[in-house]
Design a protein around this motif. Structure first.
Motif, PDB file in Angstrom:
ATOM      1  N   MET A 108      -3.748 -17.267 -28.846  1.00  0.00           N
ATOM      2  CA  MET A 108      -4.590 -18.427 -28.578  1.00  0.00           C
ATOM      3  C   MET A 108      -3.785 -19.470 -27.810  1.00  0.00           C
ATOM      4  N   SER A 109      -4.369 -20.009 -26.766  1.00  0.00           N
ATOM      5  CA  SER A 109      -3.631 -20.995 -25.996  1.00  0.00           C
ATOM      6  C   SER A 109      -3.696 -22.357 -26.683  1.00  0.00           C
ATOM      7  N   GLU A 110      -2.623 -23.111 -26.501  1.00  0.00           N
ATOM      8  CA  GLU A 110      -2.530 -24.423 -27.137  1.00  0.00           C
ATOM      9  C   GLU A 110      -2.514 -25.492 -26.063  1.00  0.00           C
ATOM     10  N   ARG A 111      -2.631 -26.719 -26.531  1.00  0.00           N
ATOM     11  CA  ARG A 111      -2.463 -27.862 -25.640  1.00  0.00           C
ATOM     12  C   ARG A 111      -1.232 -28.606 -26.133  1.00  0.00           C
ATOM     13  N   ILE A 112      -0.190 -28.640 -25.297  1.00  0.00           N
ATOM     14  CA  ILE A 112       1.118 -29.131 -25.735  1.00  0.00           C
ATOM     15  C   ILE A 112       1.522 -30.352 -24.914  1.00  0.00           C
ATOM     16  N   LEU A 113       2.079 -31.328 -25.607  1.00  0.00           N
ATOM     17  CA  LEU A 113       2.668 -32.494 -24.948  1.00  0.00           C
ATOM     18  C   LEU A 113       4.176 -32.419 -25.134  1.00  0.00           C
ATOM     19  N   VAL A 114       4.933 -32.409 -24.048  1.00  0.00           N
ATOM     20  CA  VAL A 114       6.391 -32.332 -24.118  1.00  0.00           C
ATOM     21  C   VAL A 114       6.976 -33.700 -23.777  1.00  0.00           C
ATOM     22  N   LEU A 115       7.832 -34.206 -24.677  1.00  0.00           N
ATOM     23  CA  LEU A 115       8.538 -35.454 -24.360  1.00  0.00           C
ATOM     24  C   LEU A 115       9.655 -35.110 -23.385  1.00  0.00           C
ATOM     25  N   LEU A 116       9.556 -35.623 -22.182  1.00  0.00           N
ATOM     26  CA  LEU A 116      10.450 -35.204 -21.094  1.00  0.00           C
ATOM     27  C   LEU A 116      11.261 -36.396 -20.602  1.00  0.00           C
ATOM     28  N   SER A 117      12.567 -36.394 -20.948  1.00  0.00           N
ATOM     29  CA  SER A 117      13.419 -37.505 -20.498  1.00  0.00           C
ATOM     30  C   SER A 117      13.952 -37.259 -19.090  1.00  0.00           C
ATOM     31  N   GLY A 118      14.078 -35.979 -18.733  1.00  0.00           N
ATOM     32  CA  GLY A 118      14.756 -35.616 -17.492  1.00  0.00           C
ATOM     33  C   GLY A 118      16.110 -34.956 -17.769  1.00  0.00           C
ATOM     34  N   GLY A 119      16.537 -34.960 -19.043  1.00  0.00           N
ATOM     35  CA  GLY A 119      17.795 -34.314 -19.428  1.00  0.00           C
ATOM     36  C   GLY A 119      17.634 -32.803 -19.583  1.00  0.00           C
ATOM     37  N   ILE A 120      18.770 -32.137 -19.804  1.00  0.00           N
ATOM     38  CA  ILE A 120      18.768 -30.672 -19.891  1.00  0.00           C
ATOM     39  C   ILE A 120      17.916 -30.199 -21.079  1.00  0.00           C
ATOM     40  N   ASP A 121      18.089 -30.843 -22.235  1.00  0.00           N
ATOM     41  CA  ASP A 121      17.402 -30.370 -23.441  1.00  0.00           C
ATOM     42  C   ASP A 121      15.879 -30.441 -23.302  1.00  0.00           C
ATOM     43  N   SER A 122      15.389 -31.571 -22.817  1.00  0.00           N
ATOM     44  CA  SER A 122      13.921 -31.698 -22.723  1.00  0.00           C
ATOM     45  C   SER A 122      13.370 -30.795 -21.625  1.00  0.00           C
ATOM     46  N   ALA A 123      14.181 -30.541 -20.581  1.00  0.00           N
ATOM     47  CA  ALA A 123      13.740 -29.598 -19.544  1.00  0.00           C
ATOM     48  C   ALA A 123      13.591 -28.197 -20.136  1.00  0.00           C
ATOM     49  N   VAL A 124      14.556 -27.804 -20.977  1.00  0.00           N
ATOM     50  CA  VAL A 124      14.468 -26.477 -21.614  1.00  0.00           C
ATOM     51  C   VAL A 124      13.257 -26.432 -22.553  1.00  0.00           C
ATOM     52  N   ALA A 125      13.018 -27.532 -23.278  1.00  0.00           N
ATOM     53  CA  ALA A 125      11.840 -27.575 -24.166  1.00  0.00           C
ATOM     54  C   ALA A 125      10.554 -27.397 -23.356  1.00  0.00           C
ATOM     55  N   LEU A 126      10.520 -27.968 -22.161  1.00  0.00           N
ATOM     56  CA  LEU A 126       9.327 -27.844 -21.308  1.00  0.00           C
ATOM     57  C   LEU A 126       9.144 -26.395 -20.838  1.00  0.00           C
ATOM     58  N   TRP A 127      10.233 -25.774 -20.372  1.00  0.00           N
ATOM     59  CA  TRP A 127      10.115 -24.374 -19.897  1.00  0.00           C
ATOM     60  C   TRP A 127       9.777 -23.427 -21.057  1.00  0.00           C
ATOM     61  N   LEU A 128      10.318 -23.754 -22.243  1.00  0.00           N
ATOM     62  CA  LEU A 128      10.018 -22.940 -23.421  1.00  0.00           C
ATOM     63  C   LEU A 128       8.538 -23.065 -23.787  1.00  0.00           C
ATOM     64  N   ALA A 129       8.015 -24.279 -23.705  1.00  0.00           N
ATOM     65  CA  ALA A 129       6.586 -24.494 -23.999  1.00  0.00           C
ATOM     66  C   ALA A 129       5.732 -23.697 -23.026  1.00  0.00           C
ATOM     67  N   ARG A 130       6.143 -23.675 -21.770  1.00  0.00           N
ATOM     68  CA  ARG A 130       5.395 -22.934 -20.753  1.00  0.00           C
ATOM     69  C   ARG A 130       5.423 -21.434 -21.046  1.00  0.00           C
ATOM     70  N   ARG A 131       6.606 -20.932 -21.441  1.00  0.00           N
ATOM     71  CA  ARG A 131       6.708 -19.493 -21.729  1.00  0.00           C
ATOM     72  C   ARG A 131       5.860 -19.108 -22.946  1.00  0.00           C
ATOM     73  N   LYS A 132       5.883 -19.968 -23.977  1.00  0.00           N
ATOM     74  CA  LYS A 132       5.135 -19.650 -25.199  1.00  0.00           C
ATOM     75  C   LYS A 132       3.642 -19.826 -25.008  1.00  0.00           C
ATOM     76  N   ASN A 133       3.267 -20.596 -24.014  1.00  0.00           N
ATOM     77  CA  ASN A 133       1.869 -21.001 -23.876  1.00  0.00           C
ATOM     78  C   ASN A 133       1.443 -20.882 -22.403  1.00  0.00           C
ATOM     79  N   PRO A 134       1.508 -19.648 -21.851  1.00  0.00           N
ATOM     80  CA  PRO A 134       1.315 -19.510 -20.398  1.00  0.00           C
ATOM     81  C   PRO A 134      -0.079 -19.897 -19.915  1.00  0.00           C
ATOM     82  N   LEU A 135      -1.058 -19.818 -20.790  1.00  0.00           N
ATOM     83  CA  LEU A 135      -2.429 -20.089 -20.350  1.00  0.00           C
ATOM     84  C   LEU A 135      -2.940 -21.458 -20.776  1.00  0.00           C
ATOM     85  N   GLY A 136      -2.191 -22.145 -21.634  1.00  0.00           N
ATOM     86  CA  GLY A 136      -2.681 -23.415 -22.162  1.00  0.00           C
ATOM     87  C   GLY A 136      -2.269 -24.598 -21.300  1.00  0.00           C
ATOM     88  N   ALA A 137      -2.803 -25.748 -21.641  1.00  0.00           N
ATOM     89  CA  ALA A 137      -2.464 -26.973 -20.902  1.00  0.00           C
ATOM     90  C   ALA A 137      -1.147 -27.538 -21.421  1.00  0.00           C
TER      91      ALA A 137
END
Ligand SMILES: [Zn+2]
Length: 221
Positions: A1-30
């Motif tokens: 099931m696709s989710e709708r995820i909000l990623v807190l994105l500072s621009g640092g390495i950690d939040s960038a990885v969290a964003l790419w991870l969210a995309r991988r886990k949720n390829p079809l969701g917003a």
């Protein structure tokens, strides 16, 4: 099931990885990204967040401004703040994550997201008081009380990762590390001299990767 995820994105390495991870886990969701601007935040960091959001193909990159928020080094009671017997770093913003998570909760509700993702790693838990699994669990309890009937959870998927492991994951996920930001200074380029830049230079050395960052000056400790 696709989710709708909000990623807190500072621009640092950690939040960038969290964003790419969210995309991988949720390829079809917003996926939404949220950057929070505050006093003294550099333009470079803001631009990094916007570039990362664009490259990750987020549904929308949102920004809110909290200009009253200041680093503890700008405040009179900075000496009073300690964590595990050590003084907090000058970049610590008092009550930072209570404020950031609360703002993110409001924004998540407004875009009908059911998950908020943040990018803290294990080393942040050692350095800051308002990070870590128990802090996040307690925040989620408050969130359930605050928004009864609405399904919203805050998660920190990198909380057990060392910085080295976060960068390894970044390489695996294809995160454009050259677009991330680590500098504590106010400039448009990484200064190359502050603690944030030194940590960035060190982690690239440790993972055996050529540092792609243009620095104003190189001052490797
Ligand atoms: Zn710097």
């Amino acid at each position: 099931m696709s989710e709708r995820i909000l990623v807190l994105l500072s621009g640092g390495i950690d939040s960038a990885v969290a964003l790419w991870l969210a995309r991988r886990k949720n390829p079809l969701g917003a996926i939404y990204s949220l950057s929070i601007d505050y006093h003294g935040r550099s333009r470079g960091e803001d631009e990094s967040a916007a570039r990362l959001a664009r490259k990750a193909g987020v549904t929308s990159h949102l920004k809110i401004s909290l200009p009253f928020l200041r680093d503890s080094e700008d405040l009179p009671e900075r000496e009073a703040l300690t964590h595990r017997g050590s003084r907090l770093p000058p970049v610590f913003i008092p009550a930072r994550n209570l404020i950031f998570y609360s703002c993110a909760s409001h924004v998540a509700f407004s875009v009908t997201a059911n998950r908020i993702t943040v990018g803290h790693n294990r080393e942040d838990v050692d350095r800051f008081p308002d990070v870590g699994s128990s802090f996040i669990e307690r925040f989620n309890e408050l969130l359930r009380e605050s928004l009864p009937g609405y399904d919203l959870t805050l998660e920190a998927p990198l909380i057990n990762y060392s910085k080295w492991e976060v960068v390894q994951l970044a390489l695996e996920l294809g995160v454009p590390l050259e677009d991330t930001w680590s500098c504590w200074g106010p400039g448009d380029l990484h200064c190359g001299r502050c603690e944030g830049c030194h940590a960035r230079q060190k982690i690239f050395r440790e993972v055996g990767m050529k540092d792609p960052t243009p620095y104003e000056s190189i001052n490797i400790p």
